[in-house]
Each structure stands twice: as structure tokens, then as C-alpha cells.
Design an enzyme around this catalytic site. Structure first.
Site, PDB file in Angstrom:
ATOM      1  N   ASP A   1       0.816  -1.216   0.000  1.00 21.99           N
ATOM      2  CA  ASP A   1       0.000   0.000   0.000  1.00 21.99           C
ATOM      3  C   ASP A   1       0.855   1.273   0.000  1.00 21.99           C
ATOM      4  O   ASP A   1       0.355   2.354  -0.316  1.00 21.99           O
ATOM      5  CB  ASP A   1      -0.930   0.028   1.226  1.00 21.99           C
ATOM      6  CG  ASP A   1      -1.953  -1.099   1.203  1.00 21.99           C
ATOM      7  OD1 ASP A   1      -2.013  -1.831   0.199  1.00 21.99           O
ATOM      8  OD2 ASP A   1      -2.690  -1.250   2.187  1.00 21.99           O
TER       9      ASP A   1
ATOM     10  N   ARG B   1      -5.961   0.010   0.627  1.00 18.42           N
ATOM     11  CA  ARG B   1      -7.290   0.361   1.140  1.00 18.42           C
ATOM     12  C   ARG B   1      -7.473   1.837   1.495  1.00 18.42           C
ATOM     13  O   ARG B   1      -8.575   2.339   1.414  1.00 18.42           O
ATOM     14  CB  ARG B   1      -7.677  -0.509   2.322  1.00 18.42           C
ATOM     15  CG  ARG B   1      -6.581  -0.851   3.292  1.00 18.42           C
ATOM     16  CD  ARG B   1      -7.161  -1.653   4.427  1.00 18.42           C
ATOM     17  NE  ARG B   1      -6.542  -2.957   4.561  1.00 18.42           N
ATOM     18  CZ  ARG B   1      -6.957  -3.853   5.426  1.00 18.42           C
ATOM     19  NH1 ARG B   1      -7.966  -3.612   6.203  1.00 18.42           N
ATOM     20  NH2 ARG B   1      -6.345  -5.010   5.518  1.00 18.42           N
TER      21      ARG B   1
HETATM   22  O1  F6P Z   1      -2.584  -4.116   3.842  1.00 18.03           O
HETATM   23  C1  F6P Z   1      -2.182  -4.574   2.595  1.00 18.03           C
HETATM   24  C2  F6P Z   1      -3.321  -5.098   1.809  1.00 18.03           C
HETATM   25  O2  F6P Z   1      -2.699  -5.587   0.684  1.00 18.03           O
HETATM   26  C3  F6P Z   1      -4.447  -4.118   1.481  1.00 18.03           C
HETATM   27  O3  F6P Z   1      -4.194  -3.346   0.352  1.00 18.03           O
HETATM   28  C4  F6P Z   1      -5.628  -5.031   1.296  1.00 18.03           C
HETATM   29  O4  F6P Z   1      -6.839  -4.388   1.548  1.00 18.03           O
HETATM   30  C5  F6P Z   1      -5.373  -6.085   2.290  1.00 18.03           C
HETATM   31  O5  F6P Z   1      -3.978  -6.193   2.412  1.00 18.03           O
HETATM   32  C6  F6P Z   1      -6.017  -7.413   1.983  1.00 18.03           C
HETATM   33  O6  F6P Z   1      -5.376  -8.429   2.661  1.00 18.03           O
HETATM   34  P1  F6P Z   1      -5.966  -9.845   3.058  1.00 18.03           P
HETATM   35  O7  F6P Z   1      -6.871 -10.269   1.975  1.00 18.03           O
HETATM   36  O8  F6P Z   1      -4.745 -10.678   3.192  1.00 18.03           O
HETATM   37  O9  F6P Z   1      -6.678  -9.634   4.359  1.00 18.03           O
END
Ligand code: F6P
Length: 395
Positions: free
Chosen positions: A125, A183
Site C-alpha cells: 500500500d 485500502r
Molecule cells: O494491507 C495490505 C493489503 O494488501 C491491502 O491493500 C488489502 O486491503 C489487504 O492487504 C487485503 O489483505 P488480506 O486479503 O490478506 O486480508
């Protein structure tokens, strides 16, 4: 004096985590330190958690993910900090290196009040660090943590996918909404500019479906197909995510995801003159977080890992091995936690948004200052996209 140091990887995986671990293991070996890897992030330091001995030969820096595995474990909300400190002491660990994003670092900074800790950042991110001071000119050397290890590789995958999907968008006269992660911050979505995205929608700018429909219609009439990059973190004018799952992680964050489909539906409803089969969406999800790191990401992550161990040797603890852009290139630099983490009044870490100067709000695209930022990672920007120049006749 020989030391026993611990390391863990927390939060979402990235392509460069093993590279950071490799740097840590190489430097530890040079110094004669013993290296203990805790499995599955902060969960590994709790009672019932697990650990292993790490050495450079056990880590492949070109392999994505993390050999130590990861988790989103919040020691603070579960009052487990004391237990973690006790276990670290029981295992005779002299210092701990957590590798993580804002959540891992905020747990780590609470732990660092009781235990010797030095950090290395990671997150696709790119939201850990501080933008350079506001003003009309951007001094890239003043960006604190120019990029988080893992971001360049993910940005490269986003740009590549956006570039590649155009062939299908063109062939079928489609408007393809491609959803990137990140996010709260638009860094990763903005990297789609290096794949020539026609429009880029970031979380920092509230989504206005009526305005978007007007812009899309005009562009579609002109070009006959479109590739639109949208961030999973797109919010309405009231600041709420336009889509989120009911599932919360242990840090209380709702999982975003799925807004590309919602936006495609919004546009379909507002543009009935266009064929409904023109609207398609694609969620990149883990396709942007997986696989091998790019060379710049891997090499910088290795150096950052080495620096963290050197910091422990030199007694510079509660510091972060950051990445800085200098006139000599991109190099790691040790900074104090306070210099890297901006905090709100309640002590919570404030994530780094995309620098507003890097985005062109009029055209929903990258600004020249944004190109200046990405140039240091990707090199020169791609040539602007031009449609094939066929002379089409009507029968
Ligand atoms: O925090 C990093 C990130 O890649 C965000 O961009 C994304 O919303 C989130 O992780 C999703 O991660 P997971 O599906 O592993 O919970």
C-alpha cells in the site's frame, strides 16, 4: 558480543519480504549473531506460537511471500504485550526486528517501550512514511520512506496488467474497471499510469458517479474502449467505502474489495446508450501481491534488512530502516520511529496518503510530479497510448 535476535513478518505478504529476511540473515551471520524467526507474525511470540532458526541458505530472496508466514495479530487489543515480552526474554532474545506495515509497526512501537526493537517497513500500500513538506515544489529527497519494500513489485504488476488488458478492451470495445489494492491510499492504483490507464480513481478523491459517467461516455465515444484503474478503497462523498465486507480483522479494519463491480454497474445504469456488455470489471487481488520481487525492490529490501541488524549492533534501537531517495540513488537510512510514524492525537499511526501533488484531479491521471516520483522506481514513463490507425469504411 554475540547476540540472539528475533525477526517476524506481520500483515499482508509482499514480494520483497524474503529479500528483507535475507538481508537480516546475511548481516546476522557476518556479525556472528544467532537469528530466530517467529512464525506467523506476532502470533509467533505468544505462548503456543512457534519459531525456527534462520540462516541465509534457508531464504530465497527472489521468492515472493514470506518464509516465516504472516498474520494480522493485534497484541494491544488482546492485552498480550506482556506475554510477548516475557516469551522473548524466556527465549533469551536480545532484540526483535518486526517487518511490517502500519499495524505491525504500531504494535511494535508499543512493544518497544519494554523490549529492544528495530523495524523494517513493508506494504504494497506504500502508506508508511511521510510525504515531503507541502508547497508547490516537491523535493523527493525529503520523502520519509520513499517507498515501502514490496510496493515496487506490486506497482509493477498493476502497471503490467493494466497495459496487457488493453488488448482485450480494444478487441471487444469494452470499458474494463480494474481494481487495485491499497485500502486507504492511492499509491498502488496510481502506478497504473505506467500501464497507460485511461482514468485512475483513488481513495483520496470522493467518488461522484454522475461526474464519472459523463467523463467515461466522452472518452468512450472518442476511443471506443477504456481501461479504468480503481482503488479498492474508493469512498463516497461522506467518506464511507462504497463496498466493504462485514468481516473485520483483528485491528478492526473492514475488508474492502469489490468496488470495481459496483462502479461498473453504476456506469451501466447511467449510460444506457452504451451496450451493457461493454462494462466489465476485474479484481487484481493477490495477483498484485504475489510472485518474485523486481530487482530494485529485492535489492533495496536486502539492504534495509542488513541495516536493521547493523542498527542493533550499534545500539540504535527503536529505529526504522527506511528507504530514502538521494542524489546518489535510492538507499536505506535509519530513522527514529517518531520521524517515520505520524500520529494522531489519540496516538494512532496516521497512514501516508498519496501525495496530492502526484495526482491530476482534472483528468483523473498522474501529474508530472507523480511521474517524477515513479521515474525513480520504473524509469521513463511509457509513451501515451494510441489506437491502431485503421481506415474504417462503411458498407
Ligand atoms: O494491507 C495490505 C493489503 O494488501 C491491502 O491493500 C488489502 O486491503 C489487504 O492487504 C487485503 O489483505 P488480506 O486479503 O490478506 O486480508
Amino acid at each position: 558480543m554475540s547476540k540472539r535476535i528475533g525477526v517476524l513478518t506481520g500483515g499482508g505478504d509482499t514480494s520483497a519480504l524474503n529479500a528483507t529476511l535475507k538481508g537480516i540473515a546475511l548481516r546476522a551471520e557476518e556479525l556472528g549473531y544467532e537469528l530466530i524467526g517467529f512464525m506467523q507474525g506476532w502470533a509467533g511470540v505468544l505462548t503456543g506460537g512457534s519459531y525456527c532458526r534462520l540462516s541465509p541458505d534457508l531464504i530465497d530472496a527472489d521468492r515472493g511471500g514470506t518464509v516465516l508466514q504472516s498474520s494480522r495479530t493485534n497484541l494491544r487489543s488482546s492485552n498480550k504485550l506482556g506475554e510477548a515480552v516475557e516469551n522473548l526474554k524466556k527465549l533469551k532474545i536480545d532484540a526483535l526486528i518486526p517487518i511490517g506495515g502500519d499495524d505491525t509497526l504500531s504494535v511494535g512501537s508499543a512493544l518497544s517501550e519494554h523490549f529492544t526493537t528495530t523495524f523494517v517497513t513493508k506494504t504494497i500500500d506504500n502508506d508508511v512514511g511521510i510525504n515531503c513538506p507541502e508547497g508547490s515544489t516537491v523535493d523527493y529527497t525529503q520523502i520519509v520512506n520513499y517507498f515501502c519494500p514490496g510496493f515496487p513489485s506490486a506497482a509493477n504488476l498493476v502497471a503490467k496488467y493494466i497495459r496487457d488488458v488493453r488488448t482485450t478492451a480494444y478487441s471487444h470495445n469494452r470499458i474494463i474497471f480494474v481494481e487495485a489494492m491499497g485500502r486507504y491510499a492511492g499509491w498502488l492504483t496510481l502506478s497504473s499510469a505506467y500501464g497507460n490507464a485511461d482514468l485512475i480513481l483513488i481513495p483520496e478523491i470522493p467518488y461522484d458517479p454522475d461526474k464519472m459517467a459523463e467523463i467515461i461516455e466522452a472518452k468512450y465515444i472518442d476511443q471506443g474502449h477504456l481501461v479504468v484503474a480503481v482503488s479498492e478503497g474508493i469512498s463516497n462523498a461522506d467518506g464511507n467505502l462504497i463496498t466493504e465486507s462485514a468481516e473485520l480483522d483483528s485491528f478492526g479494519h473492514a475488508r474492502p474489495g469489490g468496488c470495481s463491480e459496483v462502479i461498473a454497474e453504476h456506469m451501466k445504469a447511467r449510460l444506457p446508450n452504451l451496450s451493457s456488455s461493454a462494462f466489465r470489471h476485474q479484481i487484481l487481488a493477490y495477483m498484485q501481491r504475489c510472485g518474485s520481487p523486481t530487482p530494485i525492490d529485492r535489492d533495496t529490501a536486502i539492504k534495509a534488512g542488513k541495516l536493521a541488524v547493523s542498527a542493533i549492533k550499534n545500539g540504535q534501537v527503536n529505529h526504522v530502516a527506511t528507504i530514502m531517495r538521494t542524489d546518489e540513488g535510492i538507499i536505506p537510512k535509519l530513522l527514529s520511529l517518531e520521524e517515520v510514524l505520524k500520529r494522531g492525537e489519540d496516538g494512532h499511526v496516521i497512514r501516508r496518503s498519496l501525495d496530492a501533488r502526484f495526482y491530476d484531479t482534472e483528468n483523473f491521471s498522474i501529474s508530472p510530479a507523480g511521474v517524477g516520483y515513479f521515474r525513480a522506481i520504473f524509469g521513463d514513463p511509457p509513451k501515451t497510448y494510441t489506437s491502431p490507425s485503421l481506415k474504417i469504411l462503411t458498407i
